[in-house]
Motif scaffolding. Structure first.
Motif, PDB file in Angstrom:
ATOM      1  N   ALA A   1       5.264 -57.035 117.481  1.00 24.26           N
ATOM      2  CA  ALA A   1       5.536 -56.595 116.070  1.00 24.26           C
ATOM      3  C   ALA A   1       4.692 -57.775 115.547  1.00 24.26           C
ATOM      4  CB  ALA A   1       6.901 -56.688 115.702  1.00 24.26           C
ATOM      5  N   ILE A   2       4.792 -59.067 115.854  1.00 19.83           N
ATOM      6  CA  ILE A   2       4.452 -60.196 115.272  1.00 19.83           C
ATOM      7  C   ILE A   2       2.924 -60.131 115.215  1.00 19.83           C
ATOM      8  CG2 ILE A   2       4.113 -62.907 115.658  1.00 19.83           C
ATOM      9  CD1 ILE A   2       6.865 -63.036 116.463  1.00 19.83           C
TER      10      ILE A   2
ATOM     11  N   THR B   1       2.023 -51.273 109.095  1.00 19.78           N
ATOM     12  CA  THR B   1       2.522 -50.064 109.339  1.00 19.78           C
ATOM     13  C   THR B   1       3.071 -49.982 110.753  1.00 19.78           C
ATOM     14  OG1 THR B   1       1.470 -49.316 107.768  1.00 19.78           O
ATOM     15  CG2 THR B   1       2.094 -47.490 109.298  1.00 19.78           C
ATOM     16  N   ARG B   2       2.204 -50.567 111.752  1.00 16.08           N
ATOM     17  CA  ARG B   2       2.589 -50.527 113.232  1.00 16.08           C
ATOM     18  C   ARG B   2       3.613 -51.521 113.487  1.00 16.08           C
ATOM     19  NH1 ARG B   2      -0.084 -53.098 118.159  1.00 16.08           N
ATOM     20  NH2 ARG B   2      -0.930 -54.349 116.545  1.00 16.08           N
ATOM     21  N   ALA B   3       3.938 -52.596 112.845  1.00 19.66           N
ATOM     22  CA  ALA B   3       4.862 -53.406 113.277  1.00 19.66           C
ATOM     23  C   ALA B   3       6.074 -52.868 112.698  1.00 19.66           C
ATOM     24  CB  ALA B   3       4.647 -54.810 112.127  1.00 19.66           C
ATOM     25  N   PHE B   4       6.274 -52.304 111.418  1.00 20.25           N
ATOM     26  CA  PHE B   4       7.260 -51.591 110.998  1.00 20.25           C
ATOM     27  C   PHE B   4       7.693 -50.419 111.790  1.00 20.25           C
ATOM     28  CE2 PHE B   4       6.540 -53.281 106.204  1.00 20.25           C
ATOM     29  CZ  PHE B   4       6.742 -54.467 106.714  1.00 20.25           C
TER      30      PHE B   4
ATOM     31  N   ALA C   1      11.960 -48.560 115.731  1.00 18.45           N
ATOM     32  CA  ALA C   1      12.304 -48.114 117.036  1.00 18.45           C
ATOM     33  C   ALA C   1      13.259 -49.045 117.754  1.00 18.45           C
ATOM     34  CB  ALA C   1      11.087 -47.865 117.962  1.00 18.45           C
ATOM     35  N   ALA C   2      13.085 -50.399 117.479  1.00 23.84           N
ATOM     36  CA  ALA C   2      13.885 -51.366 118.087  1.00 23.84           C
ATOM     37  C   ALA C   2      15.367 -51.352 117.253  1.00 23.84           C
ATOM     38  CB  ALA C   2      13.454 -52.651 117.904  1.00 23.84           C
ATOM     39  N   GLU C   3      15.486 -50.976 116.023  1.00 17.50           N
ATOM     40  CA  GLU C   3      16.850 -50.643 115.332  1.00 17.50           C
ATOM     41  C   GLU C   3      17.399 -49.819 115.877  1.00 17.50           C
ATOM     42  OE1 GLU C   3      18.336 -51.414 110.992  1.00 17.50           O
ATOM     43  OE2 GLU C   3      16.266 -50.944 111.133  1.00 17.50           O
TER      44      GLU C   3
ATOM     45  N   LEU D   1      16.636 -59.821 112.169  1.00 18.84           N
ATOM     46  CA  LEU D   1      16.044 -61.196 111.996  1.00 18.84           C
ATOM     47  C   LEU D   1      14.452 -60.799 112.237  1.00 18.84           C
ATOM     48  CD1 LEU D   1      18.187 -63.764 113.602  1.00 18.84           C
ATOM     49  CD2 LEU D   1      17.706 -63.488 111.088  1.00 18.84           C
ATOM     50  N   ARG D   2      14.064 -60.060 113.141  1.00 22.82           N
ATOM     51  CA  ARG D   2      12.492 -59.660 113.300  1.00 22.82           C
ATOM     52  C   ARG D   2      12.186 -58.927 112.147  1.00 22.82           C
ATOM     53  NH1 ARG D   2      13.851 -57.783 119.050  1.00 22.82           N
ATOM     54  NH2 ARG D   2      14.011 -59.571 120.015  1.00 22.82           N
ATOM     55  N   TRP D   3      12.859 -58.082 111.673  1.00 23.40           N
ATOM     56  CA  TRP D   3      12.841 -57.397 110.333  1.00 23.40           C
ATOM     57  C   TRP D   3      12.478 -58.325 109.250  1.00 23.40           C
ATOM     58  CZ3 TRP D   3      10.913 -52.884 108.625  1.00 23.40           C
ATOM     59  CH2 TRP D   3      11.256 -51.700 109.231  1.00 23.40           C
ATOM     60  N   ALA D   4      13.328 -59.444 109.037  1.00 26.65           N
ATOM     61  CA  ALA D   4      13.293 -60.110 108.179  1.00 26.65           C
ATOM     62  C   ALA D   4      11.876 -61.111 108.046  1.00 26.65           C
ATOM     63  CB  ALA D   4      14.768 -61.154 107.986  1.00 26.65           C
TER      64      ALA D   4
END
Length: 82
Positions: free
Chosen positions: A5-6, A15-18, A23-25, A36-39
């Motif tokens: 994601a980073i 788009t790919r990161a989100f 999926a992780a969420e 926190l990764r989302w943030a």
């Protein structure tokens, strides 16, 4: 996940990161780390208000965790536009 994601954000592929974060969420809906990764990702693209919401959710999930407290503080120091 976090490295991917980073990397996607740093390559300007939000788009790919989100997608990866979504999926992780889904896999870990009660994970403060995922919030926190989302943030952090949202801050990178200038969505400070949304990042603040994710940071607050992480804090609700792990209110006594020192790392969560530190990262939430770092996110909240940014204004609404990142």
């Amino acid at each position: 996940l976090e490295d991917g994601a980073i990397r996607a954000i740093s390559q300007k592929d939000a788009t790919r990161a989100f997608r990866m974060l979504a999926a992780a969420e889904l896999a870990e809906p009660q994970s403060a780390a995922v919030q926190l990764r989302w943030a952090r990702a949202l801050l990178e693209v200038g969505l400070g208000d949304a990042a603040h919401q994710r940071a607050r959710k992480a804090l609700e999930l792990q209110p006594d965790d020192p790392r969560t407290l530190l990262e939430v503080g770092m996110v909240l120091q940014h204004n609404g536009t990142g």
